[in-house]
Design a protein around this motif. Structure first.
Motif, PDB file in Angstrom:
ATOM      1  N   PHE A 110       0.840  15.955 -17.571  1.00  0.00           N
ATOM      2  CA  PHE A 110       0.410  16.511 -18.856  1.00  0.00           C
ATOM      3  C   PHE A 110       1.124  15.792 -19.981  1.00  0.00           C
ATOM      4  CE2 PHE A 110       0.366  19.568 -22.331  1.00  0.00           C
ATOM      5  CZ  PHE A 110      -0.968  19.992 -22.309  1.00  0.00           C
ATOM      6  N   ASP A 149       0.476  14.744 -24.624  1.00  0.00           N
ATOM      7  CA  ASP A 149      -0.163  15.229 -25.856  1.00  0.00           C
ATOM      8  C   ASP A 149      -1.671  15.026 -25.830  1.00  0.00           C
ATOM      9  OD1 ASP A 149       2.199  16.089 -26.844  1.00  0.00           O
ATOM     10  OD2 ASP A 149       2.585  14.331 -28.104  1.00  0.00           O
ATOM     11  N   ARG A 204      -3.657  15.215 -23.278  1.00  0.00           N
ATOM     12  CA  ARG A 204      -4.260  16.271 -22.462  1.00  0.00           C
ATOM     13  C   ARG A 204      -4.208  17.604 -23.202  1.00  0.00           C
ATOM     14  NH1 ARG A 204      -4.918  14.835 -17.142  1.00  0.00           N
ATOM     15  NH2 ARG A 204      -6.496  16.480 -17.242  1.00  0.00           N
ATOM     16  N   SER A 205      -3.204  17.790 -24.051  1.00  0.00           N
ATOM     17  CA  SER A 205      -3.094  19.022 -24.823  1.00  0.00           C
ATOM     18  C   SER A 205      -4.314  19.227 -25.709  1.00  0.00           C
ATOM     19  CB  SER A 205      -1.815  19.001 -25.668  1.00  0.00           C
ATOM     20  OG  SER A 205      -1.749  20.160 -26.476  1.00  0.00           O
ATOM     21  N   SER A 247      -3.345  28.202 -28.058  1.00  0.00           N
ATOM     22  CA  SER A 247      -2.124  27.399 -28.214  1.00  0.00           C
ATOM     23  C   SER A 247      -1.510  27.154 -26.836  1.00  0.00           C
ATOM     24  CB  SER A 247      -1.119  28.101 -29.137  1.00  0.00           C
ATOM     25  OG  SER A 247      -0.735  29.351 -28.594  1.00  0.00           O
ATOM     26  N   LEU A 248      -0.743  26.081 -26.723  1.00  0.00           N
ATOM     27  CA  LEU A 248      -0.128  25.688 -25.453  1.00  0.00           C
ATOM     28  C   LEU A 248       1.388  25.681 -25.592  1.00  0.00           C
ATOM     29  CD1 LEU A 248      -2.477  22.709 -24.478  1.00  0.00           C
ATOM     30  CD2 LEU A 248      -2.695  25.117 -23.847  1.00  0.00           C
ATOM     31  N   ARG A 277       5.254  25.138 -23.143  1.00  0.00           N
ATOM     32  CA  ARG A 277       5.845  24.628 -21.896  1.00  0.00           C
ATOM     33  C   ARG A 277       7.090  25.433 -21.574  1.00  0.00           C
ATOM     34  NH1 ARG A 277       8.452  18.588 -20.930  1.00  0.00           N
ATOM     35  NH2 ARG A 277       9.295  19.031 -18.839  1.00  0.00           N
ATOM     36  N   LEU A 310       2.830  25.150 -17.496  1.00  0.00           N
ATOM     37  CA  LEU A 310       1.977  25.102 -18.683  1.00  0.00           C
ATOM     38  C   LEU A 310       1.516  26.523 -19.000  1.00  0.00           C
ATOM     39  CD1 LEU A 310       0.376  23.517 -20.836  1.00  0.00           C
ATOM     40  CD2 LEU A 310      -1.496  23.351 -19.171  1.00  0.00           C
TER      41      LEU A 310
END
Length: 759
Positions: free
Chosen positions: A54, A56, A58-59, A76-77, A79, A84
């Motif tokens: 993963f 940025d 892929r974000s 929103s994501l 870590r 994830l």
């Protein structure tokens, strides 16, 4: 102070370190913020999975994928170590959609319009759809001419992330057409064109007309009528260049302008047939009523093609196609026409399927069919079957669809959908009739007894003139060949003086047995033996004609009779017929053993032709003749009468003809002739009135003491307007008539009505 070069070096190193820190291998995925949506929905739409690297890039891909589902208002994501974490905020779900204020458009229609823009119960609520929803609702009302409609939408938030959408509609008034302008028309005047339109200024007498209510669909239909008029008049290059619909600032009035290009008028130079004709060419050409030299007419060409198609359908070619192929000669303004015949495959009927008959047995409908299963398809037999089904009193409408059998080129099924109407009634009523005064009626009738098609009727009625008890039963298919049999019993008390005719009264009772024998598709012979006992009662004011007859014959009579009739009936319907003719000849004879010996011969005719979709012209007439074959005269209680809603309107019921010598009351006679010419049309002040019909009529008729007394100069005539309404209490007939040549003893009556008129 760092040089610019040093700053660039430091920024590059920092970005490289950050990118390395943001890149990791996913060991697990967690979802937070879900309330109604299952986690599996999120995992299904995620473009990453455990074990992926993963970063940025892929974000941004994950966020876009989840937003595309339309389920979330925020994504929103995060870590946590190598886990994830996907944090979402769900959009609310629509709990209910409440619509109020709508009258012109039903809820179901509005809900369907909302579904088309993605707004329905249970779906995710998206505020961006609201504007689209409001526009769709406005378009629904704009199409109906309501341009000042107001739509207010309120979103009510509920627990568990749900909302109610409340839509309040103020429909306003339909914008009315104030004028239609035609530009470019020279061959036809505006009035001639506009009178064919459904849109426009209402006629002065159409008080409840919606003709001036604008509708986009209605205007489209009018423009097609305009195009058809020109194409039917030879203007093959006619075109509508533009149509402008102008709305006034207050959105209440509409002005329409139609710009046309007529082109030139063309005639036919040649008419011929092509393709595979199947039937002899000369026979098919007889069905084509257009010839070289005629003005080109799309309607006449279409009718010729339909007649050829119908003729091929009689040979079993259910899907025959006739294509008109014109060849234009613009220099001479002529058209060479070829009717190309493609008969297709000849087919036979595999099955006939009935649907919609919830109360009626299948066999009742099947016995009316003239198209048989297993036989070659015959279009004329199918059409006749439709008419026979429509003529049943317990059938409201019939639709026949010819459907190909899957996988079989030479087989079709007939799917017949019938719409039944209520065939039985129980009535208890009090009313008033012009001739009979106050009426009391108690009746039970069933035209489709237990779904068999048999007719049963039990009745009691009472008025100042009549008291009647009767029971009747008819089986229209006593045999499989269509022979009918019926029985009737009756008891009737009549006070003739209350009807303002000769002063006497009768008590009658008796019964009949009737057999109807079909001779052809349109011809029926009926024979009815019967018995009747007649008792005549007099008073001090009874005329000498009555008392003298009773002195000679007595006042109680047993009558044994046989009545025979022949009927030819090609009408499309028995009620409100629009086409066809009826001819009926009847003879009633008292047989040896009766106390009185006489006979009555009657002839009735009705001829009706359709002039347009809503206009028909009809002629009708009746002749009645009675004579004795014994030593005395025809009994006075068997006399004919005339005048009133069922014979010559504008004259009082039973008032025409001879009068008695004592009281100068109508006495009737042994010869009667009446006739009528009528222009039939639906009420102009109602848009849809299938149970009402009006007429402009000319009536004529008279009754004579005997056939030898016939004098054409004594025939009474009248003109007027009439209306028949098939009301829930029976057929009501009204008329406004002006007598044209009344005599000194005639009694006129401008307004008349009756209940239970015959057809």
């Amino acid at each position: 102070m760092l040089t610019r070069f040093a700053r660039v070096i430091l920024l590059t190193l920092w970005l490289a370190a950050s990118a390395q820190a943001a890149t990791f291998t996913i060991e697990d995925i967690e979802v937070e913020g879900l309330e109604r949506i299952a986690p599996g929905t999120v995992f299904t739409n995620l473009p990453v999975q455990v074990g992926d690297v993963f970063d940025d890039a892929r974000s941004a891909e994950v966020v876009r994928a989840l937003f595309r589902t339309g389920f979330f208002s925020d994504v929103s994501l995060r870590r946590r170590d190598n886990v994830l974490v996907v944090v979402v905020e769900e959009r609310p779900a629509i709990n209910e959609i409440n619509i109020s204020g709508n009258r012109d458009i039903k809820d179901d229609e509005l809900m369907e319009a909302l579904r088309q823009v993605g707004m329905s119960r249970g779906r995710v609520f998206n505020r961006t759809v609201l504007e689209r929803m409001e526009n769709e609702l406005r378009q629904q009302y704009f199409a109906r001419g309501k341009y000042n409609v107001r739509i207010d939408v309120e979103v009510e938030e509920l627990p568990r992330n749900r909302v109610d959408v409340n839509i309040d509609i103020a429909e306003g008034q339909v914008a009315k057409i104030r004028r239609i302008n035609l530009v470019g028309n020279e061959a036809f005047e505006d009035k001639e064109i506009l009178r064919r339109f459904d849109s426009g200024i209402p006629r002065w007498y159409a008080f409840f007309s919606r003709r001036d209510h604008y509708s986009r669909q209605k205007l489209s239909g009018d423009l097609e009528k305009l195009r058809s008029k020109y194409l039917d008049s030879g203007y093959v290059n006619f075109s509508i260049d533009s149509t402008q619909v102008t709305l006034t600032p207050d959105r209440k009035d509409i002005y329409i302008t139609v710009n046309v290009d007529e082109g030139e008028q063309y005639t036919l130079s040649d008419v011929r047939l092509g393709g595979s004709l199947i039937v002899d060419e000369e026979e098919l050409m007889e069905l084509v009523d257009i010839a070289p030299g005629d003005v080109f007419s799309r309607a006449r060409i279409t009718e010729a093609a339909e007649r050829i198609t119908q003729r091929l359908g009689e040979e079993g070619y259910a899907f025959a196609n006739v294509n008109p192929i014109p060849e234009m000669d613009d220099d001479n303004r002529e058209v060479s026409l070829t009717l190309f015949v493609d008969p297709g495959q000849r087919v036979y009927v595999r099955r006939i399927n009935f649907t919609g008959n919830a109360r009626t047995k299948d066999e009742v409908f099947r016995r009316e069919m003239r198209q048989m299963e297993g036989g070659w398809y015959n279009a004329s037999h199918v059409d006749r079957s439709r008419v026979r089904l429509q003529r049943l009193s317990y059938v409201e409408s019939v639709n026949i669809e010819t459907r190909r059998v899957p996988g079989q080129e030479d087989q079709v099924d007939l799917d017949i959908t019938v719409k039944e109407r209520l065939s039985g009634s129980f009535t208890v009523g009090v009313g008033y009739a012009q001739t009979e005064g106050v009426l009391f009626n108690l009746g039970l009738s069933q035209d489709n007894f237990f779904g068999t098609g048999n007719r049963l009727s039990l009745n009691f009625s009472n008025s100042t003139v009549h008291t009647i008890y009767s029971v009747s039963y008819v089986n229209p298919y006593y045999t499989m060949d269509g022979i009918s049999r019926g029985f009737s019993l009756f008891y009737r008390e009549t006070d003739a003086s209350r009807a303002d005719i000769t002063r006497y009264a009768t008590n009658r009772f008796g019964g009949t047995v009737s057999y109807g024998i079909p001779l052809t598709e349109f011809d029926t012979f009926r024979i009815t033996p019967g018995y009747e006992h007649v008792e005549v009662l007099t008073s001090a004011s009874s005329p000498v004609e009555v008392t003298d007859y009773l002195d000679r014959q007595g006042n109680n009579f047993d009558l044994y009779s046989i009545e025979a009739s022949f009927t030819h009936d090609t009408r499309d319907r028995t009620v409100f017929a629009t086409e066809g003719n009826l001819q009926r000849v009847g003879l009633k004879v008292t047989i040896p053993g009766s106390d009185l010996e006489f006979y009555k011969a009657d002839y009735r005719m009705q001829w009706i032709r359709r002039l347009s979709e809503s206009l028909s012209f009809g002629l009708s007439g009746e002749i009645g003749y009675a004579e004795t074959y014994g030593d005395d005269e025809v009994p006075f209680f068997e006399h004919y009468f005339a005048g009133g809603t069922r014979s010559v309107r504008g004259y009082r019921d039973f008032s025409l003809g001879p009068r008695d010598s004592t009281n100068n009351d109508p006495f009737g006679g042994t010869f009667r002739t009446v006739g009528s010419a009528e222009l039939l049309f639906p009420p102009p002040f109602l848009d849809d009135a299938g149970n009402m019909r009006m007429s402009l009529f000319f009536d004529a008729g008279q009754v004579y003491r005997s056939y030898e007394d016939f004098d054409a100069g004594e025939i009474r005539t009248s003109v007027g307007v009439g209306m028949t309404w098939l009301s829930p209490v029976g057929a009501l007939t009204f008329s406004l008539a002006q007598a044209l040549n009344e005599g000194p003893d005639d009694e006129t009556q401008v307004f008349q009505f009756s209940i239970g008129a015959a057809f």
